[in-house]
Design a protein around this motif. Sequence first.
Motif, short mmCIF file in Angstrom:
data_model
loop_
_atom_site.label_atom_id
_atom_site.label_comp_id
_atom_site.label_asym_id
_atom_site.label_seq_id
_atom_site.Cartn_x
_atom_site.Cartn_y
_atom_site.Cartn_z
N PHE A 12 4.20 -42.90 29.55
CA PHE A 12 5.28 -42.23 28.84
C PHE A 12 5.70 -40.95 29.56
O PHE A 12 4.90 -40.32 30.26
N SER A 13 6.94 -40.56 29.36
CA SER A 13 7.42 -39.30 29.94
C SER A 13 6.60 -38.14 29.38
O SER A 13 6.39 -38.04 28.17
N PRO A 14 6.15 -37.23 30.25
CA PRO A 14 5.32 -36.11 29.78
C PRO A 14 6.12 -34.98 29.15
O PRO A 14 5.53 -34.10 28.52
N ALA A 15 7.45 -34.99 29.32
CA ALA A 15 8.23 -33.84 28.87
C ALA A 15 9.70 -34.20 28.74
O ALA A 15 10.17 -35.20 29.30
N ASP A 16 10.43 -33.38 27.99
CA ASP A 16 11.90 -33.44 28.02
C ASP A 16 12.30 -32.93 29.40
O ASP A 16 12.01 -31.78 29.75
N THR A 61 -5.69 -50.29 46.47
CA THR A 61 -4.87 -49.61 45.47
C THR A 61 -3.80 -48.79 46.17
O THR A 61 -3.90 -48.49 47.36
N ILE A 62 -2.79 -48.43 45.41
CA ILE A 62 -1.67 -47.62 45.92
C ILE A 62 -1.53 -46.40 45.04
O ILE A 62 -1.65 -46.48 43.81
N LEU A 63 -1.27 -45.26 45.65
CA LEU A 63 -1.10 -44.01 44.91
C LEU A 63 0.39 -43.78 44.67
O LEU A 63 1.15 -43.54 45.61
N HIS A 64 0.81 -43.89 43.43
CA HIS A 64 2.20 -43.68 43.04
C HIS A 64 2.40 -42.24 42.56
O HIS A 64 1.46 -41.58 42.15
N TRP A 65 3.66 -41.79 42.58
CA TRP A 65 3.97 -40.45 42.07
C TRP A 65 5.33 -40.46 41.38
O TRP A 65 6.18 -41.32 41.63
N ILE A 129 -11.16 -53.22 34.48
CA ILE A 129 -12.43 -52.60 34.12
C ILE A 129 -12.58 -51.20 34.69
O ILE A 129 -12.99 -50.26 34.00
N ASP A 130 -12.27 -51.02 35.97
CA ASP A 130 -12.57 -49.76 36.64
C ASP A 130 -11.58 -48.66 36.28
O ASP A 130 -10.37 -48.91 36.15
N PRO A 131 -12.06 -47.42 36.14
CA PRO A 131 -11.14 -46.30 35.96
C PRO A 131 -10.35 -46.07 37.24
O PRO A 131 -10.83 -46.34 38.34
N LEU A 132 -9.15 -45.55 37.11
CA LEU A 132 -8.27 -45.32 38.24
C LEU A 132 -7.90 -43.83 38.31
O LEU A 132 -7.83 -43.15 37.29
N TYR A 133 -7.66 -43.37 39.51
CA TYR A 133 -7.37 -41.95 39.72
C TYR A 133 -6.04 -41.55 39.07
O TYR A 133 -5.06 -42.30 39.11
N PHE A 134 -6.02 -40.36 38.48
CA PHE A 134 -4.80 -39.82 37.89
C PHE A 134 -4.80 -38.31 38.11
O PHE A 134 -5.82 -37.65 37.94
N ALA A 135 -3.66 -37.77 38.50
CA ALA A 135 -3.50 -36.32 38.61
C ALA A 135 -2.23 -35.89 37.90
O ALA A 135 -1.22 -36.60 37.92
N TYR A 136 -2.31 -34.74 37.27
CA TYR A 136 -1.21 -34.19 36.48
C TYR A 136 -1.00 -32.77 37.00
O TYR A 136 -1.86 -31.91 36.83
N VAL A 137 0.12 -32.53 37.66
CA VAL A 137 0.36 -31.24 38.31
C VAL A 137 1.49 -30.50 37.61
O VAL A 137 2.62 -31.00 37.55
N ALA A 138 1.18 -29.34 37.07
CA ALA A 138 2.18 -28.48 36.45
C ALA A 138 2.54 -27.40 37.47
O ALA A 138 1.69 -26.57 37.83
N VAL A 139 3.78 -27.43 37.95
CA VAL A 139 4.21 -26.54 39.04
C VAL A 139 5.00 -25.37 38.46
O VAL A 139 5.98 -25.57 37.74
N GLY A 140 4.60 -24.16 38.81
CA GLY A 140 5.30 -22.97 38.36
C GLY A 140 6.64 -22.82 39.06
O GLY A 140 6.96 -23.51 40.02
N ALA A 141 7.45 -21.89 38.57
CA ALA A 141 8.78 -21.66 39.13
C ALA A 141 9.13 -20.19 38.95
O ALA A 141 8.30 -19.39 38.49
N VAL A 182 4.48 -33.08 38.18
CA VAL A 182 4.29 -34.19 39.11
C VAL A 182 3.11 -35.03 38.59
O VAL A 182 2.02 -34.50 38.38
N LEU A 183 3.35 -36.32 38.37
CA LEU A 183 2.28 -37.24 38.00
C LEU A 183 1.92 -38.08 39.21
O LEU A 183 2.80 -38.56 39.93
N VAL A 184 0.63 -38.26 39.44
CA VAL A 184 0.13 -39.09 40.54
C VAL A 184 -0.86 -40.07 39.95
O VAL A 184 -1.80 -39.67 39.25
N TYR A 185 -0.66 -41.37 40.19
CA TYR A 185 -1.51 -42.37 39.54
C TYR A 185 -1.76 -43.55 40.47
O TYR A 185 -0.89 -44.04 41.17
#
Length: 217
Positions: A12-16, A61-65, A129-141, A182-185
Amino acid sequence: SEATILSSTVLFSPADSVLTSYGVFSFPYMQTLTCKGLVYSASDLLIPDSADDKMCLCKDTILHWAVFYLSPGDYHRFHAPCNLLVTRCKHAHGDLLPVNSLFLPRVKGLLAANERVILSGSYWLEEYIDPLYFAYVAVGALNVGSIEISGKAGYFEHDMHTPYEYSAGEEVGQFHFGSTIVLVYEVPVTHKVIYLAEEQKSIRVGDEFVLITKQQG
């Protein structure tokens, strides 16, 4: 004949925000997060720690963003796009340059140069079955030096190494002005990624933006 869907998982979208762009990192150099014509590497953006951050580095696996831009007029809280287990939260000090569509193409590596908070850990796909990598990056401005992350003890702005689980839709944190997520999964090569939202289009928090399926046939 039509393919049979064996399993499906929605993010799901993380934000408006505006879904600025999306894509994949190349193997094995982990380059090509391309946003507004600028190319980033996964290591520059995520600053992985080999001791506790198992970033995808395999051929199976492939790392999407996906990049989401929050304008100053948007709702400033951001939420979990799925069930997440965060095992690392790193506060990366940096610049506070504007991240809007006019400024972003002019500064090389801006998303990796700005101050940001990087939450990394795992997520799960249905029937996988296996957990997959996920990163959630909140970038300042510009004017957004305070990025607050929500946890069991309330908001905090410091590094965290205690695992924390977020349920899909749960508040992850907030900016005090517009900024960027930025979402990375990580996705297995056996699965298909279908984007349900268009680049450069507005999207609301909680809207489905990507479908990850495993198909047969």
